[in-house]
Write an enzyme that holds these catalytic residues in place. Structure first.
Site, short mmCIF file in Angstrom:
data_model
loop_
_atom_site.label_atom_id
_atom_site.label_comp_id
_atom_site.label_asym_id
_atom_site.label_seq_id
_atom_site.Cartn_x
_atom_site.Cartn_y
_atom_site.Cartn_z
N GLN A 52 -7.37 -4.27 2.23
CA GLN A 52 -7.56 -3.34 1.13
C GLN A 52 -8.46 -4.03 0.11
OE1 GLN A 52 -6.33 -0.22 0.90
NE2 GLN A 52 -6.63 0.30 -1.24
N GLU B 252 -6.57 -7.54 -0.05
CA GLU B 252 -5.18 -7.54 0.41
C GLU B 252 -5.18 -7.33 1.92
OE1 GLU B 252 -3.34 -4.34 -2.00
OE2 GLU B 252 -5.03 -4.72 -3.32
N ASN C 129 0.83 -1.21 0.00
CA ASN C 129 0.00 0.00 0.00
C ASN C 129 0.87 1.27 0.00
OD1 ASN C 129 -2.43 1.58 0.07
ND2 ASN C 129 -3.41 -0.23 0.93
N ARG C 130 0.26 2.43 0.21
CA ARG C 130 0.95 3.70 -0.04
C ARG C 130 1.60 4.31 1.19
NH1 ARG C 130 -3.23 3.12 -3.51
NH2 ARG C 130 -2.80 3.68 -5.68
N TYR D 81 -5.53 -11.29 -7.66
CA TYR D 81 -6.82 -10.82 -8.20
C TYR D 81 -7.72 -12.04 -8.37
CZ TYR D 81 -4.83 -6.29 -9.65
OH TYR D 81 -4.26 -5.05 -9.68
N HIS E 94 3.55 0.02 -2.65
CA HIS E 94 3.92 -1.40 -2.66
C HIS E 94 5.44 -1.63 -2.66
CE1 HIS E 94 -0.23 -2.30 -3.02
NE2 HIS E 94 -0.36 -2.34 -4.32
N ASP F 68 -11.35 1.21 -3.48
CA ASP F 68 -9.90 1.02 -3.40
C ASP F 68 -9.49 1.50 -2.02
OD1 ASP F 68 -7.25 0.63 -3.93
OD2 ASP F 68 -7.12 1.98 -5.65
N HIS G 42 -1.21 -10.01 -3.25
CA HIS G 42 -1.95 -9.15 -4.17
C HIS G 42 -2.66 -9.95 -5.26
CE1 HIS G 42 -2.97 -5.58 -6.38
NE2 HIS G 42 -2.26 -4.80 -5.58
C1 BGC Z 1 -4.01 -0.41 -4.86
C2 BGC Z 1 -4.45 0.22 -6.15
C3 BGC Z 1 -3.36 -0.02 -7.15
C4 BGC Z 1 -3.13 -1.49 -7.29
C5 BGC Z 1 -2.01 -1.79 -8.23
C6 BGC Z 1 -3.79 -1.87 -5.08
O1 BGC Z 1 -3.34 -2.46 -3.91
O2 BGC Z 1 -4.94 -0.19 -3.84
O3 BGC Z 1 -4.66 1.60 -5.99
O4 BGC Z 1 -3.69 0.53 -8.38
O5 BGC Z 1 -2.83 -2.05 -6.06
O6 BGC Z 1 -2.00 -3.12 -8.56
#
Ligand code: BGC
Length: 376
Positions: free
Chosen positions: A313, A341, A107-108, A209, A133, A279, A207
Site C-alpha cells: 500500500q 505498507e 487496510n480496509r 511514515y 487496520h 493511497d 505502518h
Molecule cells: C490508509 C489510509 C489511511 C491511513 C491511516 C493507510 O494505510 O491507506 O487511507 O488514512 O492508513 O493512517
C-alpha cells in the site's frame, strides 16, 4: 617552551582519546531498554538499537512500533527520517498508526463484514463505512511482550502478542511475533510469525511514515520512486477494491521507472481523485531482490524495500494536515510523509480472486520485509 610542549602533548593525547572513543562508539552494537510509560496498566518499554555504524533505531512495545530511525545523509549528518512523538502521551493521543505493526487486518474490509465457513463476522466500523487496520483497538494500540535477542548477530528485539478469540470481531486465538533486526548495513529486517487455533483471516504490516529529508522537514513530493509492480488495485470512492487489477502502463501509477511522487499526482485521473492522491495497493512483481526504491536527491538518502508479500500500500500522507506535532515540535503537514505498507490486498476476505488471507490452525504464517537505508 615547556608550556607549549605540554599543551601540544595534551592536545595530541586528547585527540587520541577522542578518536578511540569515537571508534568505540562506532564499533559497539547495543540495545538499551528503558521504561517508556504505562498503558492499560501494562509497562511499556522503549528500545534503542545502535548498530556498528552508530546509527540508531528506536522501537516501543506499544504497538510493536518504530519511533525513530536515525541515518546519515551524504555528508554524514544524521537525522531521524520517520514519524513519531517525543512524549509517550503524544503516541497514545496522536495518530496511533505511526510506525506500528497493524493487525488483525491491515487496510480496509468493506462494511466491516466477511464470511468464513458460512459464518458472517462483523467488525468495528472505524473508517465509515468500512473497518480499517483491525479497528480502533487493533494490534497498533496494545502493549506487546518484548525480548532482546542477545544471541542475534545484530541488535534485535522480538515483540509477541496473544490476540484472544473474537478480538475486534475476528475468530481464533492468535499468537503474533514481530522481530526487528537492525543490521550494520542499516537494514531494518522485520520478521513476522503468526499462528491461530481457529480458521481466521488476517493481514499484517508495518505502518511507518518516511521522509528522507528528515521527519517534519517539508513534503515528500520530490522523492523519486520506483515500484516494481506491473499492476495496481483500483478502488471505489471508499477506497475498497473494485476487484480489477489494472496494468500501470500508461497511467500515473506507473513507477516501473523513476518518477517523483509529485510529478503526476494532480492529474485528472479517477483513481487519484478517489484516493486524494496515491493511497493504493500495488501488485508487486516480486521478481527482483529490491521491490521499491525511494531516493531523495537533496540529502542523497536512499531507501530500498524488499518483501515477500504480494502487495504494497503506497500512501503519501494525503490525510495529514499539520495538526499532529511530532519529534522536535515539528508538525506533520499534508503529504509530508509516505508509507510503504507491505502485505496482502485490501478487502481480500471478500475477494476470493485475490491471494488468500485465510490462516488455518496448524499453519504458521511467516513473512519478511526489509527497509534498507544508504546514500547515493
Ligand atoms: C490508509 C489510509 C489511511 C491511513 C491511516 C493507510 O494505510 O491507506 O487511507 O488514512 O492508513 O493512517
Amino acid at each position: 617552551m615547556k608550556k607549549i610542549i605540554n599543551v601540544s602533548m595534551m592536545l595530541i593525547f586528547s585527540g587520541i582519546f577522542f578518536i578511540s572513543c569515537n571508534n568505540m562508539a562506532k564499533n559497539k552494537e547495543t540495545v538499551k531498554k528503558e521504561d517508556h510509560g504505562v498503558y492499560n496498566g501494562k509497562e511499556v518499554y522503549l528500545f534503542t538499537l545502535t548498530n556498528k555504524e552508530g546509527n540508531v533505531l528506536k522501537l516501543t512495545s506499544f504497538g510493536a512500533r518504530i519511533t525513530w530511525i536515525e541515518v546519515p545523509d551524504r555528508t554524514g549528518t544524521r537525522d531521524n527520517i520517520t514519524f513519531g512523538f517525543d512524549a509517550f502521551d503524544g503516541m497514545i493521543n496522536g495518530d496511533r498508526y505511526f510506525g506500528a505493526v497493524v493487525g488483525r487486518y491491515a487496510n480496509r474490509i468493506a462494511k466491516g463484514k466477511f464470511t468464513l465457513d458460512s459464518i458472517e463476522y462483523n467488525l468495528p466500523i472505524n473508517n465509515f463505512p468500512n473497518s480499517l487496520h483491525g479497528g480502533p483497538e487493533g494490534w497498533h494500540s496494545v502493549v506487546w511482550d518484548s525480548e532482546i535477542l542477545d544471541k542475534s548477530e545484530y541488535p534485535a528485539v522480538k515483540f509477541t502478542y496473544r490476540s484472544p478469540d473474537m478480538e475486534a470481531g475476528y475468530p481464533g486465538n492468535m499468537v503474533v511475533e514481530a522481530t526487528y533486526t537492525w543490521t550494520d548495513k542499516n537494514e531494518i529486517i522485520i520478521d513476522y510469525k503468526c499462528s491461530t487455533d481457529k480458521k481466521t483471516v488476517f493481514n499484517i504490516t508495518n505502518h511507518a511514515y518516511f521522509n528522507l529529508h528528515g521527519a517534519g522537514n517539508g513534503d515528500i513530493l520530490d522523492h523519486q520512486l520506483v515500484i516494481k509492480a506491473s499492476s495496481f488495485i483500483p478502488v471505489d470512492t471508499f477506497l475498497i477494491p473494485t476487484g480489477e487489477l489494472r496494468p500501470v502502463a500508461g497511467t500515473p501509477f506507473d513507477f516501473s521507472s523513476t518518477h517523483t511522487i509529485g510529478e503526476r499526482i494532480t492529474q485528472d485521473y479517477d483513481q487519484l481523485i478517489f484516493g486524494k492522491g496515491y493511497d493504493h495497493t500495488f501488485v508487486l512483481d516480486n521478481l527482483e531482490e529490491v521491490d521499491i526504491t525511494v531516493y531523495e536527491p537533496v540529502s542523497g538518502r536512499l531507501m530500498e524495500v524488499i518483501s515477500d508479500e504480494p502487495g504494497v500500500q503506497f500512501y503519501c500522507g494525503n490525510f495529514l494536515n499539520g495538526t499532529l506535532i511530532g519529534h522536535g515540535g515539528k508538525p506533520y503537514n499534508y503529504r509530508s510523509g509516505l508509507c510503504l505498507e507491505t502485505g496482502h490486498y485490501p478487502d481480500s476476505p471478500n475477494h476470493p480472486e485475490f491471494p488468500t488471507t485465510i490462516l488455518n490452525p496448524g499453519e504458521t504464517f511467516k513473512s519478511r520485509t526489509i527497509y534498507r537505508f544508504s546514500v547515493k
